[in-house]
Design a protein around this motif. Structure first.
Motif, PDB file in Angstrom:
ATOM      1  N   UNK A 122      36.909 -33.482  81.876  1.00 24.04           N
ATOM      2  CA  UNK A 122      36.295 -34.586  82.626  1.00 24.04           C
ATOM      3  C   UNK A 122      34.812 -34.320  82.868  1.00 24.04           C
ATOM      4  N   UNK A 123      34.478 -33.073  83.135  1.00 32.76           N
ATOM      5  CA  UNK A 123      33.081 -32.740  83.394  1.00 32.76           C
ATOM      6  C   UNK A 123      32.227 -32.902  82.144  1.00 32.76           C
ATOM      7  N   UNK A 124      32.789 -32.570  80.963  1.00 28.93           N
ATOM      8  CA  UNK A 124      32.017 -32.632  79.714  1.00 28.93           C
ATOM      9  C   UNK A 124      31.981 -34.024  79.113  1.00 28.93           C
ATOM     10  N   UNK A 125      32.952 -34.882  79.453  1.00 29.52           N
ATOM     11  CA  UNK A 125      33.037 -36.234  78.877  1.00 29.52           C
ATOM     12  C   UNK A 125      32.039 -37.158  79.573  1.00 29.52           C
ATOM     13  N   UNK A 126      30.772 -37.052  79.163  1.00 28.87           N
ATOM     14  CA  UNK A 126      29.679 -37.756  79.846  1.00 28.87           C
ATOM     15  C   UNK A 126      29.782 -39.275  79.719  1.00 28.87           C
ATOM     16  N   UNK A 127      30.270 -39.785  78.574  1.00 30.78           N
ATOM     17  CA  UNK A 127      30.360 -41.239  78.401  1.00 30.78           C
ATOM     18  C   UNK A 127      31.727 -41.798  78.791  1.00 30.78           C
ATOM     19  N   UNK A 128      32.616 -40.943  79.318  1.00 32.08           N
ATOM     20  CA  UNK A 128      33.939 -41.355  79.820  1.00 32.08           C
ATOM     21  C   UNK A 128      34.757 -42.135  78.806  1.00 32.08           C
ATOM     22  N   UNK A 129      34.701 -41.715  77.528  1.00 30.60           N
ATOM     23  CA  UNK A 129      35.477 -42.424  76.497  1.00 30.60           C
ATOM     24  C   UNK A 129      36.760 -41.673  76.131  1.00 30.60           C
ATOM     25  N   UNK A 130      37.138 -40.681  76.961  1.00 26.44           N
ATOM     26  CA  UNK A 130      38.367 -39.901  76.760  1.00 26.44           C
ATOM     27  C   UNK A 130      38.341 -39.039  75.499  1.00 26.44           C
ATOM     28  N   UNK A 131      37.165 -38.834  74.950  1.00 28.13           N
ATOM     29  CA  UNK A 131      37.013 -37.925  73.809  1.00 28.13           C
ATOM     30  C   UNK A 131      35.733 -37.119  73.996  1.00 28.13           C
ATOM     31  N   UNK A 132      35.651 -35.995  73.280  1.00 26.22           N
ATOM     32  CA  UNK A 132      34.442 -35.166  73.327  1.00 26.22           C
ATOM     33  C   UNK A 132      33.793 -35.136  71.955  1.00 26.22           C
ATOM     34  N   UNK A 133      32.497 -35.421  71.932  1.00 27.99           N
ATOM     35  CA  UNK A 133      31.728 -35.253  70.706  1.00 27.99           C
ATOM     36  C   UNK A 133      31.433 -33.765  70.544  1.00 27.99           C
ATOM     37  N   UNK A 134      30.792 -33.407  69.431  1.00 28.64           N
ATOM     38  CA  UNK A 134      30.447 -32.003  69.205  1.00 28.64           C
ATOM     39  C   UNK A 134      29.537 -31.490  70.315  1.00 28.64           C
ATOM     40  N   UNK A 135      28.580 -32.333  70.733  1.00 26.67           N
ATOM     41  CA  UNK A 135      27.656 -31.938  71.795  1.00 26.67           C
ATOM     42  C   UNK A 135      28.404 -31.741  73.112  1.00 26.67           C
ATOM     43  N   UNK A 136      29.285 -32.691  73.424  1.00 22.80           N
ATOM     44  CA  UNK A 136      30.055 -32.596  74.670  1.00 22.80           C
ATOM     45  C   UNK A 136      31.003 -31.395  74.629  1.00 22.80           C
ATOM     46  N   UNK A 137      31.584 -31.118  73.459  1.00 23.50           N
ATOM     47  CA  UNK A 137      32.484 -29.967  73.322  1.00 23.50           C
ATOM     48  C   UNK A 137      31.708 -28.675  73.540  1.00 23.50           C
ATOM     49  N   UNK A 138      30.461 -28.626  73.034  1.00 18.11           N
ATOM     50  CA  UNK A 138      29.611 -27.456  73.279  1.00 18.11           C
ATOM     51  C   UNK A 138      29.362 -27.260  74.766  1.00 18.11           C
ATOM     52  N   UNK A 139      29.133 -28.374  75.472  1.00 16.94           N
ATOM     53  CA  UNK A 139      28.939 -28.286  76.923  1.00 16.94           C
ATOM     54  C   UNK A 139      30.211 -27.795  77.613  1.00 16.94           C
ATOM     55  N   UNK A 140      31.366 -28.211  77.072  1.00 16.83           N
ATOM     56  CA  UNK A 140      32.647 -27.778  77.653  1.00 16.83           C
ATOM     57  C   UNK A 140      32.816 -26.266  77.529  1.00 16.83           C
ATOM     58  N   UNK A 141      32.427 -25.716  76.370  1.00 18.96           N
ATOM     59  CA  UNK A 141      32.557 -24.276  76.170  1.00 18.96           C
ATOM     60  C   UNK A 141      31.533 -23.490  76.981  1.00 18.96           C
ATOM     61  N   UNK A 142      30.470 -24.170  77.437  1.00 16.23           N
ATOM     62  CA  UNK A 142      29.464 -23.496  78.269  1.00 16.23           C
ATOM     63  C   UNK A 142      29.735 -23.703  79.755  1.00 16.23           C
ATOM     64  N   UNK A 143      30.763 -24.477  80.083  1.00 18.65           N
ATOM     65  CA  UNK A 143      31.112 -24.759  81.474  1.00 18.65           C
ATOM     66  C   UNK A 143      31.457 -23.453  82.198  1.00 18.65           C
ATOM     67  N   UNK A 144      31.016 -23.285  83.447  1.00 19.23           N
ATOM     68  CA  UNK A 144      31.325 -22.055  84.205  1.00 19.23           C
ATOM     69  C   UNK A 144      32.825 -21.743  84.251  1.00 19.23           C
ATOM     70  N   UNK A 145      33.655 -22.793  84.331  1.00 17.49           N
ATOM     71  CA  UNK A 145      35.104 -22.566  84.365  1.00 17.49           C
ATOM     72  C   UNK A 145      35.595 -21.985  83.041  1.00 17.49           C
ATOM     73  N   UNK A 146      34.985 -22.449  81.928  1.00 20.61           N
ATOM     74  CA  UNK A 146      35.346 -21.906  80.621  1.00 20.61           C
ATOM     75  C   UNK A 146      34.912 -20.447  80.521  1.00 20.61           C
ATOM     76  N   UNK A 147      33.704 -20.158  80.988  1.00 25.22           N
ATOM     77  CA  UNK A 147      33.214 -18.775  80.979  1.00 25.22           C
ATOM     78  C   UNK A 147      34.126 -17.867  81.794  1.00 25.22           C
ATOM     79  N   UNK A 148      34.646 -18.416  82.901  1.00 17.40           N
ATOM     80  CA  UNK A 148      35.552 -17.626  83.741  1.00 17.40           C
ATOM     81  C   UNK A 148      36.851 -17.326  82.986  1.00 17.40           C
ATOM     82  N   UNK A 149      37.338 -18.347  82.262  1.00 18.82           N
ATOM     83  CA  UNK A 149      38.551 -18.143  81.459  1.00 18.82           C
ATOM     84  C   UNK A 149      38.348 -17.032  80.436  1.00 18.82           C
ATOM     85  N   UNK A 150      37.166 -17.050  79.806  1.00 22.40           N
ATOM     86  CA  UNK A 150      36.878 -16.095  78.734  1.00 22.40           C
ATOM     87  C   UNK A 150      36.138 -14.860  79.233  1.00 22.40           C
ATOM     88  N   UNK A 151      36.180 -14.650  80.557  1.00 21.99           N
ATOM     89  CA  UNK A 151      35.612 -13.446  81.175  1.00 21.99           C
ATOM     90  C   UNK A 151      34.148 -13.233  80.795  1.00 21.99           C
TER      91      UNK A 151
END
Length: 555
Positions: free
Chosen positions: A216-245
């Motif tokens: 939800x945080x990465x889906x900037x245009x709220x279209x229920x999908x992630x583009x490559x750019x949005x997916x990159x933002x998802x992997x840089x999300x602090x919660x993702x970093x926490x998952x991957x230590x």
């Protein structure tokens, strides 16, 4: 007391009948008679410890340490014993430890038994895990397991099971912990409300909740999908970093993962794809140290200097256990062929390169039988020798790094690995096919049935499947045909809740007719081509047969 028992037996059996002159001679003779019986047990214990005390197995225990500690605390003292049974309590700490009745209870709950490891063998696992102590004659330490011994006992259970294969010890141990022990621990905590929180244990429910927040945080245009750019933002999300230590993903890694998950090439990922991708990435991160430890151990010459020859590499990759192990970490063997050619510095486009490539394809084929694969291995080694490259040394570290780059976040279904294990164990004559009798016998094991059911595969349906997947009426099936049939069955089950075996019979590319067609060869050829369109791995069948026959010709 134990020694006194031996002396009394020696006296009654040998001294009193005057077969020997002294008690000492009687004792020596009794020990000699027992040696033949005890030596295999002693050798098995040494073999168990040699395979248990490895870096790879140690990493499995470390990765699941909190879960294992929770299991120990739950089952230490779970069975009621009389107050007088002081063997159950540590005399130093006063805490209960795992006793043999406790271990019985745990393994009953885990449904751990099969045809090789039966309930009566639990004490064998207990004894294999027990460490010898100098004070055992004056304490009860031999009658209970501390935490380290408990870990060894779980290893002994896996070692004694019918599915045990030395090269896959760590994999089978991890599967036992996650598939059989973990559900029992979680169910106990949910049912009783007892037991401490298991720190670091990431359940699917928790992972899904975290991924929903990330999505939800990465889906900037709220279209229920992630583009490559949005997916990159998802992997840089602090919660993702926490998952991957704290792991950081660079642009190339993000695009590589995105491309692997975007199978339809739409340029977008839905939530299910993102959830699956992050889950697979987590597994890749967790298993990387373990697969590295395994590869470094196997791909080293006798000097242990981290170098390998073409002979070492080919022999290693030829083994079915190696191929299954690589599949577990998301590496398709089809992708390994080109890496092997490159790592051995073989010039592309040459006749030697083409020959060696074909040899590798046969070695990795699911349709080639043992003799074809062995012949391909020898041809490969012969080709390397003809190039005078048999003694050339190559860096293990470089090959391992390149091999791990072949991993994909879209994991290979575990049921495929299970079917490969079942097939290899059932193929007693190593001809690359199973007769109906071999096929049926392979599915009779309680352990096999339990593992199939854990993956939502009905063993009864699989057993009925033989005549359907035996499309050419040859009264035997190959590994690829078995995988194809089960894959189609699972697909049909997803499409309809009312799946029936007749649905599978109708959807097979061509059913085998009970009467013999006048043009059976033509029908078989057409049928194979139809199956190959839906299942590309079957395309290697003809290549394996043709190449194996050509391989005997001079290079």
């Amino acid at each position: 007391q134990f020694l006194e028992t031996f002396l009394r037996v020696a006296e009654a059996k040998l001294l009193k009948p005057r077969k020997v002159e002294s008690l000492g001679q009687a004792f020596n003779q009794l020990c000699s008679a027992l040696e033949a019986e005890m030596t295999p047990l002693f050798e098995r214990e040494k073999d168990f410890r040699a395979h248990l005390f490895t870096e790879e197995v140690d990493l499995v225990f470390k990765n699941n340490l909190n879960l294992l500690n929770a299991a120990y605390n739950i089952y230490a003292g779970i069975t009621e014993v009389p107050d007088a049974a002081i063997y159950a309590v540590s005399q130093r700490s006063g805490k209960r430890k795992i006793t043999l009745p406790d271990l019985f209870e745990l393994l009953d709950d885990c449904d751990a038994y099969d045809q090789s490891f039966m309930r009566t063998h639990t004490s064998r696992a207990f004894n294999l895990a027990s460490e010898w102590n100098v004070d055992e004659v004056s304490s009860f330490s031999h009658m209970r397991l501390n935490f380290v011994e408990f870990l060894a006992a779980l290893g002994a259970v896996v070692y004694l099971k019918e599915t045990y294969v030395p090269d896959e010890f760590a994999d089978l141990l991890e599967e036992f912990i996650l598939d059989q022990l973990k559900p029992v621990v979680l169910e106990y905590r949910a049912r009783t409300g007892k037991g401490e929180e298991i720190e670091g244990l990431l359940t699917h429910k928790t992972l899904r909740k975290v991924c929903e927040q990330i999505f939800r945080s990465a889906d900037e245009d709220s279209d229920e999908t992630l583009s490559a750019l949005e997916f990159g933002n998802a992997l840089r999300d602090p919660k993702t970093k926490e998952l991957f230590k704290g792991k950081e993903f660079d642009i190339s890694q993000i695009m590589e993962v995105f491309g692997a998950l975007d199978e339809d090439g739409s340029g977008e990922l839905n939530f299910a794809e993102v959830l699956h991708g992050i889950s697979a990435l987590l597994k890749m991160e967790q298993t990387e140290p373990r697969i590295k430890a395994f590869l470094k151990k196997e791909l080293s010459n006798e000097d242990g200097k981290g170098q390998y020859t073409a002979d070492i590499l080919a022999t290693f990759l030829h083994k079915r256990t190696t191929q299954r192990k690589l599949m577990r970490v998301g590496i398709e063997m089809d992708n390994v062929t080109q890496l092997v050619i490159q790592s051995l510095e073989i010039a592309p486009g040459t006749r030697s390169c083409d020959r060696l490539t074909e040899d590798l394809k046969i070695m990795f084929s699911t349709d080639a039988d043992a003799s074809q694969r062995e012949e391909a291995l020898q041809d490969f080694k012969g080709g390397i020798a003809a190039m005078r490259q048999e003694s050339a040394l190559f860096s293990s570290n470089h090959f391992i790094e390149e091999l791990l780059r072949l991993r994909r976040p879209k994991s290979i279904p575990r049921w495929k690995i299970l079917i490969k294990q079942i097939f290899e164990k059932a193929d007693l004559d190593q001809c690359g096919t199973l007769t109906k009798e071999e096929f049926t016998n392979a599915l009779q094991s309680h352990g096999t049935q339990a593992r199939l059911e854990s993956m939502n595969i009905d063993p009864d349906v699989v057993e009925e499947m033989f005549d359907i997947i035996d499309v050419d009426g040859s009264d035997d099936v190959t590994e690829a045909e078995m995988i194809f049939g089960i894959e189609l069955m699972l697909k049909l089950q997803e499409e309809s809740d009312d799946f029936d075996i007749d649905d599978l019979r109708e959807r097979m590319p061509h059913r085998h007719q009970q009467h013999h067609h006048h043009d059976h060869h033509h029908e078989h050829q057409h049928l194979r081509e139809s199956m190959e369109e839906e299942h590309p791995t079957l395309q290697l069948t003809r290549k394996a047969t043709v190449t194996a026959s050509e391989a005997s010709s001079p290079r």
